[in-house]
Design a protein around this motif. Sequence first.
Motif, PDB file in Angstrom:
ATOM      1  N   VAL A 151      86.325 131.484   3.963  1.00  0.00           N
ATOM      2  CA  VAL A 151      85.682 131.264   4.949  1.00  0.00           C
ATOM      3  C   VAL A 151      84.108 131.402   4.923  1.00  0.00           C
ATOM      4  CG1 VAL A 151      85.397 131.917   7.609  1.00  0.00           C
ATOM      5  CG2 VAL A 151      87.639 132.118   6.578  1.00  0.00           C
ATOM      6  N   SER A 152      83.449 130.140   5.438  1.00  0.00           N
ATOM      7  CA  SER A 152      81.833 130.335   5.096  1.00  0.00           C
ATOM      8  C   SER A 152      81.395 129.425   6.405  1.00  0.00           C
ATOM      9  CB  SER A 152      81.434 130.111   3.870  1.00  0.00           C
ATOM     10  OG  SER A 152      81.802 128.466   3.614  1.00  0.00           O
ATOM     11  N   LEU A 153      80.051 129.696   6.404  1.00  0.00           N
ATOM     12  CA  LEU A 153      79.289 129.213   7.704  1.00  0.00           C
ATOM     13  C   LEU A 153      77.850 129.099   6.774  1.00  0.00           C
ATOM     14  CD1 LEU A 153      78.439 127.715   9.975  1.00  0.00           C
ATOM     15  CD2 LEU A 153      78.033 129.830  10.907  1.00  0.00           C
ATOM     16  N   VAL A 154      77.239 127.872   6.280  1.00  0.00           N
ATOM     17  CA  VAL A 154      75.760 127.792   5.953  1.00  0.00           C
ATOM     18  C   VAL A 154      75.157 126.791   6.433  1.00  0.00           C
ATOM     19  CG1 VAL A 154      74.925 127.033   3.679  1.00  0.00           C
ATOM     20  CG2 VAL A 154      77.096 128.195   3.652  1.00  0.00           C
ATOM     21  N   LEU A 155      73.878 127.121   6.941  1.00  0.00           N
ATOM     22  CA  LEU A 155      72.655 126.199   7.520  1.00  0.00           C
ATOM     23  C   LEU A 155      71.581 126.045   6.464  1.00  0.00           C
ATOM     24  CD1 LEU A 155      72.087 124.119   9.916  1.00  0.00           C
ATOM     25  CD2 LEU A 155      70.862 126.335  10.865  1.00  0.00           C
ATOM     26  N   ARG A 156      71.817 124.792   6.025  1.00  0.00           N
ATOM     27  CA  ARG A 156      70.737 124.685   4.716  1.00  0.00           C
ATOM     28  C   ARG A 156      69.766 123.447   5.019  1.00  0.00           C
ATOM     29  NH1 ARG A 156      74.647 124.235   0.217  1.00  0.00           N
ATOM     30  NH2 ARG A 156      74.298 126.525  -0.061  1.00  0.00           N
ATOM     31  N   THR A 157      68.546 123.792   4.764  1.00  0.00           N
ATOM     32  CA  THR A 157      67.780 122.536   4.509  1.00  0.00           C
ATOM     33  C   THR A 157      67.918 121.575   3.207  1.00  0.00           C
ATOM     34  OG1 THR A 157      66.202 123.418   2.969  1.00  0.00           O
ATOM     35  CG2 THR A 157      65.669 123.723   5.460  1.00  0.00           C
ATOM     36  N   VAL A 158      68.037 120.257   3.737  1.00  0.00           N
ATOM     37  CA  VAL A 158      68.402 119.225   2.701  1.00  0.00           C
ATOM     38  C   VAL A 158      67.329 118.466   2.404  1.00  0.00           C
ATOM     39  CG1 VAL A 158      70.700 119.073   3.622  1.00  0.00           C
ATOM     40  CG2 VAL A 158      68.940 117.504   4.505  1.00  0.00           C
ATOM     41  N   GLU A 159      66.005 118.792   2.635  1.00  0.00           N
ATOM     42  CA  GLU A 159      64.559 118.088   2.177  1.00  0.00           C
ATOM     43  C   GLU A 159      63.617 118.857   2.554  1.00  0.00           C
ATOM     44  OE1 GLU A 159      63.487 115.203   5.642  1.00  0.00           O
ATOM     45  OE2 GLU A 159      64.637 114.254   4.215  1.00  0.00           O
ATOM     46  N   ARG A 160      62.629 118.822   1.802  1.00  0.00           N
ATOM     47  CA  ARG A 160      61.136 119.358   1.905  1.00  0.00           C
ATOM     48  C   ARG A 160      60.818 119.084   3.198  1.00  0.00           C
ATOM     49  NH1 ARG A 160      57.451 121.235  -2.077  1.00  0.00           N
ATOM     50  NH2 ARG A 160      58.692 120.040  -3.518  1.00  0.00           N
ATOM     51  N   HIS A 161      60.127 120.207   4.020  1.00  0.00           N
ATOM     52  CA  HIS A 161      59.402 120.001   5.411  1.00  0.00           C
ATOM     53  C   HIS A 161      58.150 119.318   4.935  1.00  0.00           C
ATOM     54  CE1 HIS A 161      56.677 121.372   8.522  1.00  0.00           C
ATOM     55  NE2 HIS A 161      57.681 121.073   9.145  1.00  0.00           N
ATOM     56  N   GLU A 162      58.151 118.253   5.783  1.00  0.00           N
ATOM     57  CA  GLU A 162      56.654 117.525   6.091  1.00  0.00           C
ATOM     58  C   GLU A 162      55.802 118.070   6.847  1.00  0.00           C
ATOM     59  OE1 GLU A 162      57.757 113.316   6.663  1.00  0.00           O
ATOM     60  OE2 GLU A 162      59.252 113.267   5.444  1.00  0.00           O
ATOM     61  N   ALA A 163      54.517 118.173   6.581  1.00  0.00           N
ATOM     62  CA  ALA A 163      53.659 118.617   7.377  1.00  0.00           C
ATOM     63  C   ALA A 163      53.470 117.597   8.772  1.00  0.00           C
ATOM     64  CB  ALA A 163      52.324 118.641   6.766  1.00  0.00           C
TER      65      ALA A 163
END
Length: 136
Positions: free
Chosen positions: A18-30
């Motif tokens: 069992v797992s829950l992951v909330l992950r960014t998938v790209e670099r944040h743009e200014a």
Amino acid sequence: MDEWVPVDLIHLSDGRDVSLVLRTVERHEARRAQVRAECLIATDFAKARLQTHIWLDHLEEWEEALRRLSAGHDASWPRGSRGLELYFHPHESGWLSISVHDPDRLTVALGLAPTAEWIVEHEANLQRLRDACGES
């Protein structure tokens, strides 16, 4: 330029099924108010991968949700969202019930026993995301 590394804002697991992951998938743009992300859900009976966004103006709400959870209270995040919404219900036994609700795609409930340090780890995750997005 530094190599971009995904940031897990949420990473909860029982170490098995069992797992829950909330992950960014790209670099944040200014100058963008959001960062693209994915929500990964795994249980012994289902696996899901939902494309979503993390809105930077919701990070303070997540910090408040962590405070509530630390005090043993229920929390939801982000509140009033029309997209992905997470509900957390801590039990006195240490068990954590989680509901993941995306109105267009999925609602699933899962439960797990997170590590004793999970709140502190998630506060550090929050700071890592803020740093990565220039929100410190």
